[in-house]
Enzyme design. Sequence first.
Site, PDB file in Angstrom:
ATOM      1  N   ASP A   8       0.850  -1.192   0.000  1.00 29.37           N
ATOM      2  CA  ASP A   8       0.000   0.000   0.000  1.00 29.37           C
ATOM      3  C   ASP A   8       0.881   1.236   0.000  1.00 29.37           C
ATOM      4  O   ASP A   8       2.003   1.200   0.524  1.00 29.37           O
ATOM      5  CB  ASP A   8      -0.907   0.013   1.233  1.00 29.37           C
ATOM      6  CG  ASP A   8      -1.983  -1.055   1.184  1.00 29.37           C
ATOM      7  OD1 ASP A   8      -2.338  -1.492   0.075  1.00 29.37           O
ATOM      8  OD2 ASP A   8      -2.460  -1.460   2.264  1.00 29.37           O
ATOM      9  N   ASP A  16      -7.106  -1.527  -4.398  1.00 32.73           N
ATOM     10  CA  ASP A  16      -8.199  -1.216  -3.471  1.00 32.73           C
ATOM     11  C   ASP A  16      -9.155  -0.202  -4.088  1.00 32.73           C
ATOM     12  O   ASP A  16     -10.379  -0.323  -3.967  1.00 32.73           O
ATOM     13  CB  ASP A  16      -7.634  -0.656  -2.164  1.00 32.73           C
ATOM     14  CG  ASP A  16      -6.757  -1.652  -1.424  1.00 32.73           C
ATOM     15  OD1 ASP A  16      -6.965  -2.869  -1.611  1.00 32.73           O
ATOM     16  OD2 ASP A  16      -5.866  -1.218  -0.671  1.00 32.73           O
TER      17      ASP A  16
END
EC number: 3.4.23.36
Length: 199
Positions: free
Chosen positions: A158, A172
């Site tokens: 991330d 995401d």
Amino acid sequence: MSEAERTIEKPDEPRPPADPAGPAKEPGESTGDAVAPRGRRRIAALASVAAVAYILDLVSKIMVVEWLEGRSPVPVIGDWLRFEAVRNGGAAFGIGEALTIVFTVIAAVVAVVIIRLARKLYSTPWAIALGLLLGGALGNLTDRVFRAPGALQGHVVDFIAPKYFAVFNLADSAIVCGGILIVILSFRGLDPDGTVHRD
């Protein structure tokens, strides 16, 4: 008697009304032949959206690991948005970090279900929504399978870090956008097969 004389003496018989569903089919002609190209175009749209989402996610993660991991966060919009490399063992936005294997299995099942559903897909908006879901699921599934600490337990990369919010990635984002689009399509009554229903 000539053909012209027979035509004059015997007026044309009334023709049956046109079928609003389409032109009449000859005996033995399959209706699937008419809709198959349309379905293939929707599948191509799904595959294209999924491929773009997957490639963007994969390339962005490679760049983040190469340039950001182990370094200080990079401010993008002051304190409100920064790029920061984070390894996430949970689901989207860092949820459920103790359930890495479970989320790996879920992502694989989602991908299989979408691929099977594609055979009945005749709606472009649904193709886009499912393509986003598929691309995002495959993006994070790739991390689960190939990244440390091991197969099926890999931690997702991330890097998008807004202020007061969890760190996430492009996969995401694709999953969330696809889910929102599916909710909108469902409220509008549009089904994946292209039909519209009213409750």
